[in-house]
Design an enzyme around this catalytic site. Sequence first.
Site, PDB file in Angstrom:
ATOM      1  CG  HIS A 261     -16.597 -14.676 -29.791  1.00  0.00           C
ATOM      2  ND1 HIS A 261     -17.059 -15.498 -28.795  1.00  0.00           N
ATOM      3  CD2 HIS A 261     -17.369 -13.564 -29.760  1.00  0.00           C
ATOM      4  CE1 HIS A 261     -18.090 -14.908 -28.201  1.00  0.00           C
ATOM      5  NE2 HIS A 261     -18.290 -13.726 -28.766  1.00  0.00           N
TER       6      HIS A 261
ATOM      7  CB  THR B 229      -6.868  -9.660 -29.649  1.00  0.00           C
ATOM      8  OG1 THR B 229      -7.846  -8.630 -29.430  1.00  0.00           O
ATOM      9  CG2 THR B 229      -6.232  -9.509 -31.012  1.00  0.00           C
ATOM     10  NE  ARG B 230     -10.845 -13.536 -24.949  1.00  0.00           N
ATOM     11  CZ  ARG B 230     -11.751 -13.158 -25.858  1.00  0.00           C
ATOM     12  NH1 ARG B 230     -11.469 -12.200 -26.719  1.00  0.00           N
ATOM     13  NH2 ARG B 230     -12.932 -13.734 -25.909  1.00  0.00           N
TER      14      ARG B 230
ATOM     15  CE  LYS C  78     -10.837  -7.651 -27.429  1.00  0.00           C
ATOM     16  NZ  LYS C  78     -10.582  -9.036 -27.823  1.00  0.00           N
TER      17      LYS C  78
ATOM     18  CG  HIS D 278     -16.977  -8.860 -13.175  1.00  0.00           C
ATOM     19  ND1 HIS D 278     -17.087 -10.179 -13.542  1.00  0.00           N
ATOM     20  CD2 HIS D 278     -15.855  -8.778 -12.415  1.00  0.00           C
ATOM     21  CE1 HIS D 278     -16.090 -10.872 -13.010  1.00  0.00           C
ATOM     22  NE2 HIS D 278     -15.325 -10.044 -12.330  1.00  0.00           N
TER      23      HIS D 278
ATOM     24  CB  CYS E 135     -17.696 -12.329 -25.170  1.00  0.00           C
ATOM     25  SG  CYS E 135     -16.371 -13.479 -24.983  1.00  0.00           S
TER      26      CYS E 135
ATOM     27  CE  LYS F  26      -3.697 -12.949 -19.221  1.00  0.00           C
ATOM     28  NZ  LYS F  26      -5.094 -13.115 -18.700  1.00  0.00           N
TER      29      LYS F  26
HETATM   30  C1  LIG Z   1     -15.022 -10.331 -23.493  1.00  0.00           C
HETATM   31  C2  LIG Z   1     -13.951 -11.219 -22.943  1.00  0.00           C
HETATM   32  C3  LIG Z   1     -12.658 -10.735 -22.834  1.00  0.00           C
HETATM   33  C4  LIG Z   1     -11.649 -11.538 -22.310  1.00  0.00           C
HETATM   34  N1  LIG Z   1     -10.374 -11.059 -22.261  1.00  0.00           N
HETATM   35  C5  LIG Z   1      -9.375 -11.874 -21.880  1.00  0.00           C
HETATM   36  C6  LIG Z   1      -8.039 -11.446 -22.004  1.00  0.00           C
HETATM   37  O1  LIG Z   1      -7.770 -10.342 -22.473  1.00  0.00           O
HETATM   38  N2  LIG Z   1      -7.065 -12.303 -21.620  1.00  0.00           N
HETATM   39  C7  LIG Z   1      -7.333 -13.535 -21.136  1.00  0.00           C
HETATM   40  O2  LIG Z   1      -6.395 -14.257 -20.798  1.00  0.00           O
HETATM   41  N3  LIG Z   1      -8.608 -13.979 -21.023  1.00  0.00           N
HETATM   42  C8  LIG Z   1      -9.627 -13.193 -21.394  1.00  0.00           C
HETATM   43  N4  LIG Z   1     -10.912 -13.615 -21.340  1.00  0.00           N
HETATM   44  C9  LIG Z   1     -11.199 -14.953 -20.813  1.00  0.00           C
HETATM   45  C10 LIG Z   1     -10.945 -16.009 -21.851  1.00  0.00           C
HETATM   46  O3  LIG Z   1     -11.401 -15.596 -23.104  1.00  0.00           O
HETATM   47  C11 LIG Z   1     -11.575 -17.317 -21.403  1.00  0.00           C
HETATM   48  O4  LIG Z   1     -10.928 -17.710 -20.198  1.00  0.00           O
HETATM   49  C12 LIG Z   1     -11.393 -18.426 -22.426  1.00  0.00           C
HETATM   50  O5  LIG Z   1     -11.886 -18.024 -23.669  1.00  0.00           O
HETATM   51  C13 LIG Z   1     -12.130 -19.671 -21.954  1.00  0.00           C
HETATM   52  O6  LIG Z   1     -11.917 -20.693 -22.915  1.00  0.00           O
HETATM   53  P1  LIG Z   1     -12.797 -22.010 -22.861  1.00  0.00           P
HETATM   54  O7  LIG Z   1     -12.151 -22.991 -23.755  1.00  0.00           O
HETATM   55  O8  LIG Z   1     -13.043 -22.383 -21.437  1.00  0.00           O
HETATM   56  O9  LIG Z   1     -14.224 -21.543 -23.432  1.00  0.00           O
HETATM   57  P2  LIG Z   1     -14.705 -21.528 -24.954  1.00  0.00           P
HETATM   58  O10 LIG Z   1     -13.627 -21.055 -25.857  1.00  0.00           O
HETATM   59  O11 LIG Z   1     -16.023 -20.858 -24.991  1.00  0.00           O
HETATM   60  O12 LIG Z   1     -14.864 -23.065 -25.269  1.00  0.00           O
HETATM   61  C14 LIG Z   1     -15.871 -23.875 -24.717  1.00  0.00           C
HETATM   62  C15 LIG Z   1     -16.439 -24.659 -25.871  1.00  0.00           C
HETATM   63  O13 LIG Z   1     -17.294 -25.695 -25.407  1.00  0.00           O
HETATM   64  C16 LIG Z   1     -18.323 -25.837 -26.356  1.00  0.00           C
HETATM   65  N5  LIG Z   1     -19.417 -26.583 -25.756  1.00  0.00           N
HETATM   66  C17 LIG Z   1     -20.164 -26.190 -24.703  1.00  0.00           C
HETATM   67  N6  LIG Z   1     -21.075 -27.139 -24.390  1.00  0.00           N
HETATM   68  C18 LIG Z   1     -20.886 -28.154 -25.261  1.00  0.00           C
HETATM   69  C19 LIG Z   1     -21.531 -29.409 -25.450  1.00  0.00           C
HETATM   70  N7  LIG Z   1     -22.548 -29.801 -24.651  1.00  0.00           N
HETATM   71  N8  LIG Z   1     -21.120 -30.205 -26.470  1.00  0.00           N
HETATM   72  C20 LIG Z   1     -20.096 -29.823 -27.277  1.00  0.00           C
HETATM   73  N9  LIG Z   1     -19.451 -28.620 -27.141  1.00  0.00           N
HETATM   74  C21 LIG Z   1     -19.841 -27.818 -26.137  1.00  0.00           C
HETATM   75  C22 LIG Z   1     -18.657 -24.386 -26.687  1.00  0.00           C
HETATM   76  O14 LIG Z   1     -19.401 -24.256 -27.863  1.00  0.00           O
HETATM   77  C23 LIG Z   1     -17.285 -23.776 -26.791  1.00  0.00           C
HETATM   78  O15 LIG Z   1     -16.748 -23.820 -28.092  1.00  0.00           O
HETATM   79  C24 LIG Z   1     -11.949 -12.841 -21.867  1.00  0.00           C
HETATM   80  C25 LIG Z   1     -13.248 -13.336 -21.979  1.00  0.00           C
HETATM   81  C26 LIG Z   1     -14.237 -12.542 -22.540  1.00  0.00           C
HETATM   82  C27 LIG Z   1     -15.623 -13.096 -22.680  1.00  0.00           C
END
Ligand SMILES: Cc1cc2nc3c(=O)[nH]c(=O)nc-3n(C[C@H](O)[C@H](O)[C@H](O)COP(=O)(O)OP(=O)(O)OC[C@H]3O[C@@H](n4cnc5c(N)ncnc54)[C@H](O)[C@@H]3O)c2cc1C
Length: 376
Positions: A44, A47-48, A263, A268, A312, A345
């Site tokens: 959330h 943007t990224r 933004k 870390h 986040c 990304k």
């Molecule tokens: C502040 C911040 C800035 C960032 N900036 C960048 C950027 O500029 N560029 C970039 O490339 N990356 C960036 N990143 C990293 C990037 O956002 C993450 O790599 C990416 O969002 C990870 O996606 P995901 O699907 O693994 O996690 P998520 O999108 O969190 O998805 C995991 C999902 O699993 C669900 N879940 C967990 N446990 C269970 C369960 N037991 N049962 C059912 N559902 C479950 C969660 O609710 C969640 O919806 C940033 C991250 C943050 C926090």
Amino acid sequence: MVYDTIVVGIGGMGSAAAWQLARRGKRILGLERFDIPHAMGSSHGITRIIRLPYSESPAYVPLLHRAYELWREIEAASGIELLLITGSIDASAESDALFQGALNSARLHGLAHEVLSGSEVNARFAGYRIPTGHAAVYQPMGGLVASEKAIVAHVNAALALGAQIHARETVVAWEAAPDGDGVVVSTDHGRYEAATLILCAGAWMGELEPLLEARAVPERQVLAWLQPREPELFTPARFPVFNLQVDEGRYYGLPIYDVPGFKFGRYHHLGERGAVETIRRDPDLADERLLRAFAEKYFPKGSGPTMGLRSCFFTNTPDEHFIVDFHPQHPQVILASPCSGHGYKFCSVIGEILADLAGPDGKTRHDIGFLRLTRQ
Ligand SMILES: Cc1cc2nc3c(=O)[nH]c(=O)nc-3n(C[C@H](O)[C@H](O)[C@H](O)COP(=O)(O)OP(=O)(O)OC[C@H]3O[C@@H](n4cnc5c(N)ncnc54)[C@H](O)[C@@H]3O)c2cc1C
């Protein structure tokens, strides 16, 4: 019903995997513990950044080329703008790994780029005031992905192809099916069977798979949106996304998009790591002060009133490269932790890779050897 694949976690990666599997005609079930989308995980904050001259390792660049193509494909399928090109700046002291890594990736992969001094960056992009002696790689294809919209776009596209997706349903356990083939997944609502299972649960990966408890560690991050004093300098047309290494740490930032304010955040942030449920969420004054001090020094024309703060999760591996691999004991289970603060990304291409790995021969044409679990 026995599904071909169950996807646990319909965030950034899971939504993309769901679409890729649905496109292949697979019977899939996606399970998400919160709403779709939501503000409790890692994707959330509107943007990224997406950037090509990858300082973290040139091995990511081929994946990035495919990620760009697939972002355009989901845009075409959904009719929603998801990828906006602004150019990117990777800047640090000349000897630092950020500049050197970006330059190395750009050269190795023949990417269009310019090397600029800090003064040249500041002259060309008037919102910036980075150290004049810094060295920067400017790359014209950098930009932003609308991360929350992209989850919605992937989910809608998957649903339209017959995928079943359930929000507000938490997976509490999974096990290999008794005959060794397939999996059984238990939730707070029911029990489901599938031939393959993709675990892409973000900050909760360690809870769902103990193997990852020490290898995918959640960390609190805070994002700030400040209203620029000169907003016209912080529009996507005039403000490239950036990664910037300064004495205070490594920071990243993006132009004004969709909500007020430009933004940015600090990688870390305060180093607050631990089990996901123990990490505090609410941003406070100390978070705001730390981020504002950075903007006042390096983006003074951007450091007007605060418009928003959001926390986040990063989910960090020890070497900060992603984990995308089969479970070592259960090859029908695929583990995906593509985060360490830089994964979003890649969602579009990771979705494709996860669908490949869940396919009949478990093979992908993408080179993901450097993301295997066995490297650690
Ligand atoms: C502040 C911040 C800035 C960032 N900036 C960048 C950027 O500029 N560029 C970039 O490339 N990356 C960036 N990143 C990293 C990037 O956002 C993450 O790599 C990416 O969002 C990870 O996606 P995901 O699907 O693994 O996690 P998520 O999108 O969190 O998805 C995991 C999902 O699993 C669900 N879940 C967990 N446990 C269970 C369960 N037991 N049962 C059912 N559902 C479950 C969660 O609710 C969640 O919806 C940033 C991250 C943050 C926090």
